[in-house]
Design an enzyme around this catalytic site. Structure first.
Site, PDB file in Angstrom:
ATOM      1  CE  LYS A 102      -4.354   0.893   2.418  1.00  0.00           C
ATOM      2  NZ  LYS A 102      -5.063   0.662   3.679  1.00  0.00           N
TER       3      LYS A 102
HETATM    4  O1  G3P Z   1      -7.863   1.220   4.890  1.00  0.00           O
HETATM    5  C1  G3P Z   1      -7.941   2.426   5.569  1.00  0.00           C
HETATM    6  C2  G3P Z   1      -9.150   3.258   5.293  1.00  0.00           C
HETATM    7  O2  G3P Z   1     -10.271   2.465   5.189  1.00  0.00           O
HETATM    8  C3  G3P Z   1      -9.263   4.387   6.282  1.00  0.00           C
HETATM    9  O3  G3P Z   1     -10.424   4.391   7.014  1.00  0.00           O
HETATM   10  O4  G3P Z   1     -11.837   4.963   8.929  1.00  0.00           O
HETATM   11  O5  G3P Z   1      -9.462   5.701   8.929  1.00  0.00           O
HETATM   12  O6  G3P Z   1     -11.116   6.768   7.398  1.00  0.00           O
HETATM   13  P1  G3P Z   1     -10.715   5.527   8.122  1.00  0.00           P
END
Ligand code: G3P
Length: 297
Positions: free
Chosen positions: A119
């Site tokens: 990633k």
């Molecule tokens: O994979 C990471 C992404 O889904 C981030 O999610 O909840 O930190 O905005 P969040």
């Protein structure tokens, strides 16, 4: 909410040409895949054993939340997840900055398992180091593509970023729809067009086209339409990079992503549990169980 009629033949054709659930006898083998957005193997394992997920996405925040306090612990945690999920993909995020250090770390992570997907943040490098090359992430994606290492371009917030990453050779791109919705809800001037807190006429040097508002339309589903926009462009031009909808905030957004044509939706475990426990499913179960008591003595 999306009109299912907009789910065109181009998107259906796209799904047939992209990675499927491995067992082709599976009735949903060409459907979108669900991933767990987690680094906690205790969350991941039951979802995987139940056949709900076909992959995992992690990031430094999720690793820290799952208890990793050192790089060695992080690698051990990731290795366990890779082993459990093999041969399904697990996204492992780079923590190094700078082209050479990122490439070296990508090789180290890729060696943890053949199902590792690296990633790579698509941009933002100047936000942490003003002198950094803004295209560092794209250059790393290109180099990894040349090495045959799969990548997930992360922190994608507009269609051009997604397109750049695809051109560089990314296996998938991760638009963060929840964070778009959160940001606009918090910062937008409600009297202005949706997205006015991100794209403002007062910043002409930064945002040349002041009329264009990313994901224009109702503010509340701007994040979802970001994904729809990327899917539409990729389907139209037969771009084989997968669209991985990330940053999901509620069960309704999972449905929206399936309608939008996302190839993968990565979802926190707690939200997947919320999908299982729909209020009407709960009421139905209670009624069936009460009536079934007659038969079970
Ligand atoms: O994979 C990471 C992404 O889904 C981030 O999610 O909840 O930190 O905005 P969040």
């Amino acid at each position: 909410m999306f009109d299912p009629a907009a789910f065109g033949p181009a998107i259906q054709q796209r799904r047939r040409s992209l990675p499927a659930i491995r067992d082709q006898r599976h009735p949903a083998s060409h459907g979108p895949r669900l991933f767990a957005d987690s680094a906690d193997i205790h969350d991941i394992e039951p979802l995987y054993r139940a056949g709900i997920i076909n992959g995992v996405t992690t990031n430094p925040t999720l690793m820290k939340r799952a208890g990793a306090n050192s790089w060695a612990q992080a690698k051990a945690m990731l290795t366990d997840i890779l082993t459990l999920l093999a041969p399904n993909p697990v996204s492992l995020e780079l923590t190094e900055l700078g082209y050479d250090a990122m490439l070296a770390q990508a090789r180290e992570l890729a060696a943890l398992g053949s199902n590792a997907v690296i990633k790579v943040p698509v941009g933002g490098y100047r936000a942490v180091d003003a002198k950094a090359d803004p295209f560092t992430g794209l250059k790393v994606i290109r180099a990894l593509w040349e090495l045959g290492i799969h990548t997930n371009a992360t922190l994608v917030f507009n269609t051009t970023q997604a397109f750049w990453a695809a051109n560089a050779g990314a296996s998938c791109v991760s638009p963060f729809l929840g964070r778009v919705a959160d940001y606009l809800a918090k910062h937008d001037d409600a009297g202005g067009p949706p997205g006015n807190s991100l794209y403002q006429a007062t910043e002409p040097q930064r945002y040349h086209n002041t009329e264009y508002v990313a994901c224009g339309g109702p503010r509340h589903d701007a994040g979802s339409r970001l994904v729809q926009e990327i899917v539409t462009v990729f389907a139209h031009y037969d771009i084989r990079t997968e669209v991985l909808a990330a940053s999901i905030r509620n069960p309704a957004q999972v449905s929206e992503m399936l309608l939008a044509g996302a190839d993968i939706v990565t979802v926190p475990a707690a939200i997947l549990a919320g999908v299982a426990d729909h209020p009407l499913t709960d009421l139905g179960m209670q009624a069936f169980c009460a009536d079934a008591a007659v038969f079970t003595g």
